[in-house]
Design a protein around this motif. Structure first.
Motif, PDB file in Angstrom:
ATOM      1  N   ASP A   1       0.362  -0.947   0.020  1.00 34.53           N
ATOM      2  CA  ASP A   1       0.373   0.031  -0.213  1.00 34.53           C
ATOM      3  C   ASP A   1       0.811   1.119   0.062  1.00 34.53           C
ATOM      4  OD1 ASP A   1      -1.874   2.268   0.417  1.00 34.53           O
ATOM      5  OD2 ASP A   1      -2.279   1.534   2.447  1.00 34.53           O
TER       6      ASP A   1
ATOM      7  N   GLN B   1       1.490   3.797   3.428  1.00 34.52           N
ATOM      8  CA  GLN B   1       1.653   3.395   3.924  1.00 34.52           C
ATOM      9  C   GLN B   1       3.069   3.012   4.393  1.00 34.52           C
ATOM     10  OE1 GLN B   1       0.409  -0.126   6.289  1.00 34.52           O
ATOM     11  NE2 GLN B   1      -1.808  -0.191   5.276  1.00 34.52           N
TER      12      GLN B   1
ATOM     13  N   GLY C   1       1.689  -4.240   9.617  1.00 32.10           N
ATOM     14  CA  GLY C   1       2.139  -3.349   8.071  1.00 32.10           C
ATOM     15  C   GLY C   1       2.270  -4.504   7.123  1.00 32.10           C
TER      16      GLY C   1
ATOM     17  N   ASN D   1       6.473  -3.583   3.712  1.00 29.10           N
ATOM     18  CA  ASN D   1       7.006  -3.149   4.516  1.00 29.10           C
ATOM     19  C   ASN D   1       8.028  -4.085   4.676  1.00 29.10           C
ATOM     20  OD1 ASN D   1       6.295  -0.690   3.606  1.00 29.10           O
ATOM     21  ND2 ASN D   1       4.428  -0.205   5.466  1.00 29.10           N
TER      22      ASN D   1
END
Ligand code: ADP
Ligand code: NI
Length: 219
Positions: free
Chosen positions: A152, A155, A171, A175
């Motif tokens: 995403d 994020q 997360g 990430n």
């Protein structure tokens, strides 16, 4: 004491059953690979192979990610019962348990340098299995299992300063590369693992740069 090779076989059998059909990348084949690599590193480094083999085989038997309640207590009880029944001596049992407790990653800002060569070897073998081609596959298997998004762009990765923060984070899997996997290469303990880690690290970097280009329709 029962003969060491026999103990290793019996422990392998126990662990194989314990981890059968596990869908998150913590299946028997993870243990198989970590065990193989740990034996190789132990040979190169002159570590105690019996302790290394037992710790490698049993390192995820009570993983905090999947164990309800006090994972350390479950670990101590399970390993003590198993190895006592196989007539392994008490000092070896406590050394193995202590090594296993030092293996796990606990967040970018948390120091997890092990205190013994045997624990260093097992930690390296476990971490090598979290990076490279297999590491990429395991990260997405685990992320899917935990209902994490693949990626995403809104994020940002978080550098976790405590185990509590790391443990409770939600997360994306992309990430996770920045929060853990890309950090591992510089935290490997042994020379041989650092050499292998370099190549696996480069593969992940290549994967990520292609991933972001594909995301924007560039590659
Ligand atoms: P550790 O004890 O250091 O966490 P494990 O043997 O349990 O090591 O392996 C952790 C595996 O789980 C790694 O392959 C890692 O990629 C995966 N994993 C852990 N947390 C996440 C996450 N938040 N997202 C994706 N994969 C994860
Ligand atoms: Ni593991």
């Amino acid at each position: 004491m029962t003969n060491q090779a026999e103990v290793v076989n019996r422990v392998s059998e126990f662990v194989r059953q314990h981890h059968a059909d596990e869908p998150t990348g913590h299946d028997w084949w993870h243990i198989y690979r970590v065990h193989k690599m740990a034996v190789r590193l132990a040979g190169e480094e002159g570590a105690d192979t019996f302790v290394v083999e037992l710790a490698a085989l049993l390192h995820d038997i009570a993983d905090w990610k999947f164990t309800r309640g006090d994972a350390d207590a479950v670990l101590t009880e399970t390993v003590t019962n198993l190895l006592t029944n196989l007539a392994v001596d008490e000092l070896t049992i406590t050394t193995v348990i202590k090594a296993i407790k030092e293996v796990s990653f606990k967040g970018a800002g948390v120091n997890t340098k092990p205190g013994t060569l045997e624990a260093m070897v097992v930690q390296d073998a476990d971490r090598l299995d979290a990076i490279g081609a297999i590491g990429i596959a395991r990260a997405f298997a685990y992320g899917g299992h935990k209902d994490r998004l693949i990626h995403d762009p809104a994020q940002q990765p978080t550098i976790h300063e405590t185990f509590e923060q790391y443990k409770t984070s939600q997360g994306t899997t992309i990430n996770h590369f920045f929060e853990k996997l890309l950090l591992l290469k510089d935290r490997l303990n042994t020379r041989c693992a650092r050499e292998l880690g370099e190549e696996r690290h480069q593969l992940m970097e290549k994967f990520l740069s292609h991933f972001f280009e594909e995301w924007e329709g560039i590659a």
